[in-house]
Design a protein around this motif. Sequence first.
Motif, PDB file in Angstrom:
ATOM      1  N   ARG A  93     -13.103  -0.694  -2.993  1.00 46.25           N
ATOM      2  CA  ARG A  93     -12.062  -1.703  -2.864  1.00 46.25           C
ATOM      3  C   ARG A  93     -11.995  -2.232  -1.428  1.00 46.25           C
ATOM      4  NH1 ARG A  93      -9.261  -2.593  -7.165  1.00 46.25           N
ATOM      5  NH2 ARG A  93      -7.732  -3.761  -5.965  1.00 46.25           N
ATOM      6  N   PRO A  94     -11.547  -3.490  -1.255  1.00 46.90           N
ATOM      7  CA  PRO A  94     -11.540  -4.118   0.077  1.00 46.90           C
ATOM      8  C   PRO A  94     -10.804  -3.319   1.144  1.00 46.90           C
ATOM      9  CG  PRO A  94     -11.157  -5.772  -1.609  1.00 46.90           C
ATOM     10  CD  PRO A  94     -11.132  -4.444  -2.311  1.00 46.90           C
ATOM     11  N   GLU A  95      -9.690  -2.676   0.783  1.00 48.96           N
ATOM     12  CA  GLU A  95      -8.937  -1.941   1.799  1.00 48.96           C
ATOM     13  C   GLU A  95      -9.720  -0.746   2.334  1.00 48.96           C
ATOM     14  OE1 GLU A  95      -6.977  -0.928  -2.263  1.00 48.96           O
ATOM     15  OE2 GLU A  95      -7.948  -2.635  -1.275  1.00 48.96           O
ATOM     16  N   ILE A  96     -10.560  -0.148   1.492  1.00 50.06           N
ATOM     17  CA  ILE A  96     -11.416   0.943   1.956  1.00 50.06           C
ATOM     18  C   ILE A  96     -12.556   0.381   2.794  1.00 50.06           C
ATOM     19  CG2 ILE A  96     -12.901   2.858   1.259  1.00 50.06           C
ATOM     20  CD1 ILE A  96      -9.902   3.293   0.776  1.00 50.06           C
ATOM     21  N   ASN A  97     -13.096  -0.773   2.376  1.00 51.86           N
ATOM     22  CA  ASN A  97     -14.139  -1.438   3.167  1.00 51.86           C
ATOM     23  C   ASN A  97     -13.674  -1.674   4.599  1.00 51.86           C
ATOM     24  OD1 ASN A  97     -15.806  -1.593   0.942  1.00 51.86           O
ATOM     25  ND2 ASN A  97     -15.307  -3.719   0.464  1.00 51.86           N
ATOM     26  N   ARG A  98     -12.423  -2.097   4.739  1.00 48.11           N
ATOM     27  CA  ARG A  98     -11.907  -2.428   6.067  1.00 48.11           C
ATOM     28  C   ARG A  98     -11.659  -1.190   6.924  1.00 48.11           C
ATOM     29  NH1 ARG A  98      -9.522  -6.852   3.164  1.00 48.11           N
ATOM     30  NH2 ARG A  98      -7.734  -5.628   2.499  1.00 48.11           N
ATOM     31  N   MET A 163     -16.414  -9.910  -7.272  1.00 44.41           N
ATOM     32  CA  MET A 163     -16.007 -10.653  -8.460  1.00 44.41           C
ATOM     33  C   MET A 163     -16.426  -9.920  -9.738  1.00 44.41           C
ATOM     34  SD  MET A 163     -14.307 -13.298  -7.441  1.00 44.41           S
ATOM     35  CE  MET A 163     -13.702 -12.147  -6.183  1.00 44.41           C
ATOM     36  N   GLU A 164     -17.638  -9.348  -9.721  1.00 47.38           N
ATOM     37  CA  GLU A 164     -18.125  -8.609 -10.890  1.00 47.38           C
ATOM     38  C   GLU A 164     -17.274  -7.378 -11.170  1.00 47.38           C
ATOM     39  OE1 GLU A 164     -22.173  -7.802  -9.968  1.00 47.38           O
ATOM     40  OE2 GLU A 164     -22.845  -9.867 -10.309  1.00 47.38           O
ATOM     41  N   LYS A 165     -16.666  -6.835 -10.130  1.00 52.14           N
ATOM     42  CA  LYS A 165     -15.814  -5.658 -10.284  1.00 52.14           C
ATOM     43  C   LYS A 165     -14.359  -6.039 -10.564  1.00 52.14           C
ATOM     44  CE  LYS A 165     -18.604  -2.682  -7.281  1.00 52.14           C
ATOM     45  NZ  LYS A 165     -18.966  -1.720  -8.323  1.00 52.14           N
ATOM     46  N   GLY A 166     -14.098  -7.354 -10.638  1.00 53.20           N
ATOM     47  CA  GLY A 166     -12.745  -7.807 -10.912  1.00 53.20           C
ATOM     48  C   GLY A 166     -11.826  -7.768  -9.713  1.00 53.20           C
ATOM     49  N   VAL A 167     -12.406  -7.715  -8.508  1.00 50.33           N
ATOM     50  CA  VAL A 167     -11.616  -7.673  -7.275  1.00 50.33           C
ATOM     51  C   VAL A 167     -11.543  -9.080  -6.690  1.00 50.33           C
ATOM     52  CG1 VAL A 167     -11.421  -6.729  -4.949  1.00 50.33           C
ATOM     53  CG2 VAL A 167     -12.316  -5.302  -6.814  1.00 50.33           C
ATOM     54  N   SER A 168     -10.339  -9.585  -6.517  1.00 53.52           N
ATOM     55  CA  SER A 168     -10.151 -10.930  -5.989  1.00 53.52           C
ATOM     56  C   SER A 168     -10.038 -10.891  -4.468  1.00 53.52           C
ATOM     57  CB  SER A 168      -8.883 -11.559  -6.586  1.00 53.52           C
ATOM     58  OG  SER A 168      -8.667 -12.856  -6.061  1.00 53.52           O
TER      59      SER A 168
END
Length: 225
Positions: A93-98, A163-168
Amino acid sequence: MNSRGIIIAIDGVVGAGKTATAKLVAEHLGYRHIDTGAMYRAVTLAATRGDVDPGDLPALQTLLAKLTIDLQPHEQGGRVLLNEEDVSEEIRRPEINRKVGSYANIPQVRRALVAEQQRMGLSGGIVAEGRDMATVVFPGAELKIHMFAELAERVDRRHREMMEKGVSISKDQLRADIEVRDIEDAERDYGVTSVDAQVTDIDTTAMTLEGQVEHIVELARKNGA
């Protein structure tokens, strides 16, 4: 041919295609895929859940001592188990990426995970991808690859993945996140990538995933796989 299987170490920038390529190369060769980035993400997730700040080293070391991270093959992609819980999706998820760079740059975290990664590679027959693979984790690997691509292409790839994972998430946000990760990688003082004549650079900007896999499999065959 090496009967035990060679070690293939794949390093490179965020979004260059390391994980997808390494997974398919491993499948082609019948090797084990070690996604070391997933291990750092799992630590980041555990720290986030436990409200452990990157600067709180005593709390972080206590956390590390209680963690078990297991990478398991799966027909739809490798599974990542954190203390036996499947966190394969949550760690992307983006928050973990950051946040992952803040924890991955801590020497105590890196030493703990590098030791585990080296243990995984003792028997050979692996495709290990992630930071420091060729310089710190497996400096004696029979094949060392460094993958890179232009920033715009990396942003597009990561956006499609989300997008493929449904994360906007917007491309602008992804670009900002990747640029921060690039700066963190350039400025870190542990396992800084060094010039190594044995490392093969691969620019994946204009390459398809299939092309990347075919190229690395061919190199692996030439190096004893």
